[in-house]
Design an enzyme around this catalytic site. Structure first.
Site, PDB file in Angstrom:
ATOM      1  N   ALA A  70       0.825  -1.206   0.000  1.00  0.00           N
ATOM      2  CA  ALA A  70       0.000   0.000   0.000  1.00  0.00           C
ATOM      3  C   ALA A  70       0.858   1.255   0.000  1.00  0.00           C
ATOM      4  O   ALA A  70       0.630   2.186  -0.776  1.00  0.00           O
ATOM      5  CB  ALA A  70      -0.935  -0.006   1.207  1.00  0.00           C
ATOM      6  N   LYS A  80      -3.400 -15.446 -13.453  1.00  0.00           N
ATOM      7  CA  LYS A  80      -4.621 -15.868 -12.770  1.00  0.00           C
ATOM      8  C   LYS A  80      -5.825 -15.601 -13.664  1.00  0.00           C
ATOM      9  O   LYS A  80      -6.060 -14.467 -14.067  1.00  0.00           O
ATOM     10  CB  LYS A  80      -4.755 -15.090 -11.450  1.00  0.00           C
ATOM     11  CG  LYS A  80      -6.050 -15.350 -10.694  1.00  0.00           C
ATOM     12  CD  LYS A  80      -6.116 -14.479  -9.445  1.00  0.00           C
ATOM     13  CE  LYS A  80      -7.472 -14.613  -8.763  1.00  0.00           C
ATOM     14  NZ  LYS A  80      -7.597 -13.735  -7.581  1.00  0.00           N
TER      15      LYS A  80
END
Length: 515
Positions: free
Chosen positions: A27, A90
């Site tokens: 973050a 993915k």
């Protein structure tokens, strides 16, 4: 620059010059890299973190939006990013044992089937499925066909509009710690600076309560105009200093613990995440190039830490590479994400359990929303109100989508699942389920992050099968409908069969050196 007590700038230059990011990890360095990229010419970006505190760093799966953030927002080369982070691809998430023990379905990225006039594809499929003349919905999405076969490709810009490879959506698995280091290098190259140190005090202005500076253990005082709180669960600024309340969602999402452990790979990495329901929660499996990430998310009311660790270790595909690491959390969000001159991102702003891999997306979304509403030294309150309203909406709709997985189940084999099946759910979710049960209709709520294909796949996968379908579908002759469905299914099967294996694609595109 002098500022009046009510926040109005009294000088000529109202630009924010000093941005302080509190905390590192994914973050913090996402924030530093983004702000240095877009504001670095006129502002300083300084990140403060302590190696003694460390980071949570277990999140290793993303949603397709990270591709846009990396490539278009930060200008990162995809292959370079994946090589640096030991990343893999993915196509979706496989859910095992969620609706019933023995069930399995895939929540794949991308569109379902092919559009036909004003109705979504699943309405046409639904008519024939209910009549017993069509396979499950997974046969009509390229990602859900290719993923179990272990196949992958990035698609191509030359794919025609009707091709299953047009706008082919995919995401990543990656090492979160390596991603933070990768972003640090990029951020520092673009002008951001890092300060090592533990923050021991937060100084606020007497006039309006804005944060004026943070003070390090060394005594150094770091002043700023805008502070980005990426201090994790501690929420040093937004929670401790500004005392913004935390909204607890355990009534709907009762899991409050996670046990995480890496394991050795046991074969080629699969191009999907696996989420397997357990007696008191669920287990994740995330394959990287150099190892596999595993974890058990569970409710401490129904399972002890020792029992969770034993269950996790007993269900690894390969040898454990470390001792299980315990994490505690409360799913929920801050009542305000932007207060005064502090904007919270990551775990400081709230926590969504990793069931649908939204944690890193919420950081990305918060940063892009902040850039769009970026203030000057006057900090116009309307900007913060808009930011908080939009972020709250996003959090609540993601929350409802996660609750759907737990609530829509027939499992009654443990107290945990009995609680989830019978608990009251948010009204918006109840209305969504009721409408879909009737005739398969789903209407997106504004800028809801999860679109129709996600809701349709998960509701069907969890056992919510509509009783009927949209009446307009009956206008198409059944012979034409069957031919249309068969054509879509054949095109998808053909496209999947032509793909290389996931491992072959990695080897030639982004193979990382041994860890």
């Amino acid at each position: 620059m002098p500022v009046a007590p009510h926040g109005e700038v009294t000088g000529h230059d109202a630009r924010i010059r000093r941005i302080v990011v509190v905390g590192g990890g994914s973050a913090g360095w996402m924030a530093a890299a983004t702000l240095a990229t877009y504001l670095g010419r006129g502002s300083s970006v300084r990140l403060v973190e302590s190696e003694e505190i460390g980071i949570v760093g277990v999140g290793e799966a993303s949603v397709p939006h990270l591709k846009t953030f990396n490539g278009e927002v930060l200008g990162i080369d995809e292959a370079e990013f994946l090589t640096a982070t030991q990343g893999t691809f993915k196509l979706g998430i496989e859910f095992r044992d969620w609706g019933r023990i023995g069930d399995a379905y895939m929540h794949g990225f991308g569109r379902i089937g092919r559009s036909m006039g004003p109705l979504p594809f699943h309405q046409f499929w639904l008519k024939r499925f209910l009549a017993g003349h069509a396979p499950g919905i997974g046969a009509y999405t390229l990602q859900t066909v290719a993923a179990p076969q272990g196949r992958f490709t990035v698609g191509g810009s030359d794919a025609s509009a009707g091709s299953p490879l047009a706008d082919f959506a995919y995401a990543y698995h990656f090492d979160a710690g390596r991603y933070a280091r990768f972003l640090r290098t990029l951020a520092e190259r673009r002008g951001a600076t890092r300060t090592e140190g533990r923050i021991v005090d937060v100084v606020r202005r007497a006039a309006d309560g804005f944060v004026e500076a943070v003070v390090l253990e060394s005594g150094e005082r770091i002043e700023g105009d805008l502070f980005i709180d990426c201090s994790g669960f501690r929420a040093l600024l937004i929670g401790q200093a500004l005392e913004i309340d935390y909204v607890d969602w355990r009534q709907w999402l009762p899991c409050d613990r996670a046990m995480a452990v890496p394991s050795a790979n046991a074969g080629p990495p699969t191009p999907y995440t696996r989420a397997t329901a357990r007696a008191a929660g669920w287990q994740w499996r995330i394959p990287l190039q150099h190892r596999t990430g595993n974890g058990y998310v569970y409710a401490s009311e129904h399972l002890s830490d020792d029992e969770a660790a034993a269950t996790l270790l007993a269900h690894l595909d390969g040898e454990a590479l470390a001792e299980p690491r315990a994490l505690r959390f409360t799913t929920g969000m801050r009542r305000e994400f932007w207060s005064a001159n502090v904007v919270a991102l990551g775990l400081a702003s709230g926590f969504m359990e990793p069931l649908e891999s939204t944690s890193i997306y919420l950081v990305q979304s918060g940063l892009q929303r902040l850039l769009g509403l970026f203030p000057d030294l006057g900090f116009e309150p309307q900007l913060a109100r808009r930011y908080n309203a939009d972020t709250t909406f996003e959090y609540e709709r993601i929350r409802d989508f996660l609750v759907l997985h737990y609530h829509a189940t027939a499992r009654d084999d443990s107290p945990f699942w009995t609680h989830c099946r019978t608990m009251p759910v948010p009204e918006a979710l109840r209305e969504t389920i009721t409408m879909f049960q009737r005739d398969g209709r789903y209407f997106r709520h504004g800028d809801d992050f999860f679109a129709l294909p996600s809701w349709v796949q998960v509701m069907l996968g969890q056992g919510i099968v509509p009783a009927g379908y949209h009446p307009v579908v009956d206008e198409m002759p059944e012979a034409h409908l069957d031919a249309f469905l068969a054509r879509v299914r054949e095109d998808i099967a053909r496209a999947a069969a032509a793909m290389p294996t996931h491992q072959q694609f990695i080897d030639r595109y982004c193979k990382a050196p041994p860890a």
